[in-house]
Design an enzyme around this catalytic site. Sequence first.
Site, PDB file in Angstrom:
ATOM      1  N   SER A  82      48.143  40.975  45.890  1.00 58.48           N
ATOM      2  CA  SER A  82      48.445  39.531  45.762  1.00 58.48           C
ATOM      3  C   SER A  82      49.827  39.362  45.145  1.00 58.48           C
ATOM      4  O   SER A  82      50.179  40.116  44.225  1.00 58.48           O
ATOM      5  CB  SER A  82      47.443  38.813  44.844  1.00 58.48           C
ATOM      6  OG  SER A  82      47.786  37.439  44.756  1.00 58.48           O
TER       7      SER A  82
ATOM      8  N   ALA B 279      40.637  42.226  41.385  1.00 62.79           N
ATOM      9  CA  ALA B 279      41.544  41.831  40.302  1.00 62.79           C
ATOM     10  C   ALA B 279      41.621  40.322  40.236  1.00 62.79           C
ATOM     11  O   ALA B 279      42.226  39.679  41.091  1.00 62.79           O
ATOM     12  CB  ALA B 279      42.924  42.416  40.541  1.00 62.79           C
TER      13      ALA B 279
ATOM     14  N   TYR C 206      47.460  30.125  43.462  1.00 62.24           N
ATOM     15  CA  TYR C 206      47.044  31.400  42.864  1.00 62.24           C
ATOM     16  C   TYR C 206      45.712  31.225  42.136  1.00 62.24           C
ATOM     17  O   TYR C 206      44.763  31.977  42.351  1.00 62.24           O
ATOM     18  CB  TYR C 206      48.131  31.854  41.895  1.00 62.24           C
ATOM     19  CG  TYR C 206      47.954  33.227  41.303  1.00 62.24           C
ATOM     20  CD1 TYR C 206      47.844  34.354  42.105  1.00 62.24           C
ATOM     21  CD2 TYR C 206      47.951  33.411  39.918  1.00 62.24           C
ATOM     22  CE1 TYR C 206      47.719  35.633  41.545  1.00 62.24           C
ATOM     23  CE2 TYR C 206      47.837  34.673  39.349  1.00 62.24           C
ATOM     24  CZ  TYR C 206      47.721  35.783  40.168  1.00 62.24           C
ATOM     25  OH  TYR C 206      47.606  37.030  39.613  1.00 62.24           O
TER      26      TYR C 206
ATOM     27  N   LYS D 224      42.089  32.875  43.229  1.00 59.60           N
ATOM     28  CA  LYS D 224      41.396  33.824  42.355  1.00 59.60           C
ATOM     29  C   LYS D 224      40.009  33.302  41.968  1.00 59.60           C
ATOM     30  O   LYS D 224      39.067  34.081  41.816  1.00 59.60           O
ATOM     31  CB  LYS D 224      42.236  34.101  41.108  1.00 59.60           C
ATOM     32  CG  LYS D 224      43.522  34.886  41.397  1.00 59.60           C
ATOM     33  CD  LYS D 224      43.218  36.285  41.915  1.00 59.60           C
ATOM     34  CE  LYS D 224      44.468  37.137  42.014  1.00 59.60           C
ATOM     35  NZ  LYS D 224      44.179  38.484  42.555  1.00 59.60           N
TER      36      LYS D 224
END
Length: 312
Positions: free
Chosen positions: A77, A116, A147, A151
């Site tokens: 990413s 992650a 982002y 996530k």
Amino acid sequence: MSKRILITGAAGFIGSHLCDRFVNEDFEVVGMDNLITGDLKNIEHLFPKKNFVFYHHDVSKFVHVPDKLDYILHFASPASPIDYLKWPIQTLKVGSLGTHNLLGLARVKNARILVASTSEVYGDPLVHPQTEEYWGNVNPVGPRGVYDEAKRFQESITMAYHTYHGLETRIIRIFNTYGPRMRLNDGRVLPNFFYQALSGKDLTIYGDGSQTRSFCYVTDLVEGIYRLLFSDYAQPVNMGNPDEITITQFADEIIKLTATTQKVIYEPLPKDDPKQRQPDITKAKSLLGWEPKVQRAEGLKITYDYFKKIMK
Ligand code: UDP
């Protein structure tokens, strides 16, 4: 027979350190990266090794890896504010479609997958320090939303595969991490300050410098990831260094270390920039016996030597 592990984001900062660790532990390592922010220089020393192969591939597209896989580490990413502003759609895709593809791959290979995640799931946190139970304060349509929400979706779909398919999953929430192989131009505070100090420019503090961060040295993080992967804990775990400082203090440390004669200058604070960030690592401590070992003074010195070398 050795275990085989797929590491996505292999040419990136954290991904490349993970490749080193698992190659050294005699795993068969399959590195994968589409190289939009990764750099092959970070892993070129691994190419001669028998237990390392590299696939140039974008995990947002269907992922095929021949032969067995025992573990998957999903670290692909863009990960700095500058990078995800430049690559917003790719950031959303790698966290969502990419994670979906890798969960599917983990299912067919019967592999355990660790994804992650990030302290960005807490947004600009209203709880301090941040525990895993805190749900966060995220602006979905702000610049960081691409982002943060990718996530958050990643955590959600990973947990769904765990719950509904019984897949073995692990989720790490990574707080600010630093060390050699950070990109000089990724816009983060640490490479910026080193670059500025080394090229005779003033250090740019955004806002008044009272915002805080907590910086973890990369080998400490890698040790934590290693322990989490081999644990049996499927809920998210924070990992970072709880030693919190203001950006002003951080600039002072860099000025002292580099002995630059430059001063600090102030620039506007980016939108939705979190005011404070410090991990509560009670879970990592009690479940994994993990805590960071490298003091900032030591880690910064190693990182400074790295930046001096690449800026020659
Ligand atoms: N920052 C700064 N000067 C810089 C780059 C960043 O003062 O040249 C600040 C930024 O506004 C933020 C903190 O340093 O408050 C950490 O920023 P970074 O981009 O490293 O990562 P973040 O933790 O915000 O994701």
